[in-house]
Scaffold this active site. Sequence first.
Site, short mmCIF file in Angstrom:
data_model
loop_
_atom_site.label_atom_id
_atom_site.label_comp_id
_atom_site.label_asym_id
_atom_site.label_seq_id
_atom_site.Cartn_x
_atom_site.Cartn_y
_atom_site.Cartn_z
N ASP A 72 -14.81 18.52 39.78
CA ASP A 72 -14.98 17.68 40.96
C ASP A 72 -13.67 17.09 41.46
O ASP A 72 -13.66 16.08 42.15
CB ASP A 72 -15.95 16.55 40.65
N LYS A 184 -21.90 11.64 39.92
CA LYS A 184 -20.86 11.02 39.10
C LYS A 184 -20.09 9.98 39.89
O LYS A 184 -19.80 10.18 41.08
CB LYS A 184 -19.89 12.08 38.59
N GLU A 224 -19.62 6.28 34.34
CA GLU A 224 -18.29 6.56 33.78
C GLU A 224 -17.32 5.40 34.00
O GLU A 224 -16.60 5.36 35.00
CB GLU A 224 -17.71 7.83 34.40
N GLU A 226 -14.10 4.71 32.77
CA GLU A 226 -13.04 5.31 31.95
C GLU A 226 -12.04 4.26 31.50
O GLU A 226 -11.47 3.53 32.32
CB GLU A 226 -12.31 6.41 32.72
N LYS A 266 -20.58 8.93 30.58
CA LYS A 266 -19.33 9.68 30.43
C LYS A 266 -18.25 8.71 29.97
O LYS A 266 -17.41 8.26 30.75
CB LYS A 266 -18.94 10.37 31.74
N SER A 335 -17.91 16.48 28.90
CA SER A 335 -17.83 16.62 30.35
C SER A 335 -16.34 16.69 30.66
O SER A 335 -15.72 15.71 31.09
CB SER A 335 -18.49 15.45 31.07
N TYR A 397 -6.64 10.85 40.09
CA TYR A 397 -7.54 11.97 40.39
C TYR A 397 -7.62 12.18 41.90
O TYR A 397 -7.53 11.25 42.66
CB TYR A 397 -8.96 11.66 39.86
#
Length: 397
Positions: A72, A184, A224, A226, A266, A335, A397
Amino acid sequence: MASASLLKSSPVLDKSEWVKGQTLLRQPSVSSVVRCHPTATSGLTIRASYADELVKTAKTVASPGHGILAMDESNATCGKRLASIGLENTEANRQAYRTLLVSVPGLGNYVSGAILFEETLYQSTVDGKKIVDVLVEQGIVPGIKVDKGLVPLAGSNNESWCQGLDGLASRTAAYYQQGARFAKWRSVVSIPNGPSALAVKEAAWGLARYAAISQESGLVPIVEPEILLDGEHGIDRTFEVAQAVWAEVFFYLAQNNVLFEGILLKPSMVTPGAECKERATPEQVADYTLKLLHRRIPPAVPGIMFLSGGQSEVEATLNLNAMNQSPNPWHVSFSYARALQNTCLKTWGGRPENVKTAQEALLIRAKANSLAQLGKYTGEGESEEAKKELFVKGYVY
């Protein structure tokens, strides 16, 4: 922590009730709400329209020996990947690479879900087949990245928050209609920058609102938060922060009446910071990470799909394998993006004659992580490329 959910048999909305490009989400009537009153003061409710389908989708993705291919990357990030092999960031090149990934023969034996970028969800392969259809034919559930990226968080210690809640209900309804069945949303927490209570709360609240909205559209939300690898901190500090973050996340998930049986997580593995001089063995990573999960994650959650976060391909697989040496209350799997794609991308190099070899490289990594999910990975015969660290300081990202 009690789950904010009661599983009730409930009919799934007929697809004919959805009109393309529109959302028919409505305020719930008394008959469309399942109320649970574990205590006299509880006001928790869940909308049951999609409950059965959400649970089924989550269990399908969290099936034994399977994990998620995260592909993604935004167009900008995909451009960085293409630039690393000397290709321009054009739609044709992105299409060629994504076609390579989704059309690997036998990928569905090891991968149960694929997270797509919005462009990819609506894209066709170079042969003219819809990418969603190619995935479904392999038994792979299509998913979709729905957040709009990170922006500076005012009033914080140079931290960020994730935007994208505006218009999310209509977007998720359209994504469901296009074939996506899970979503997500990625928030981040930085240990070197605190993390501040403000940043943790903002990440948790945003994830909870996203999760509730996604479930109302029939999409299983991947949650998620992170915890970035950046920093010199040790593994104990990561564990301390992770406990605080996940406590906050599940507090707000419950407040937003999210169906725990219809979500996937995640998380980051509990590791030292990437610049810490004391490295951790796979057994230490597994010990700290599983301790965190047992303290913070309800067993109602069907799947824990770890992110790799800059670990090498082999390191991410070894750590996952170590966590599956004994039974867990949840499906503990992967993932991965870079930790599945790195060798594949380098092998391809943008050359059509390398497509088959590159696909074989991806299949090797997928199979290795499938074995790790089952606790049967040995690490034998791994290439030097797969052992290279993928961490990039300040990675965006």
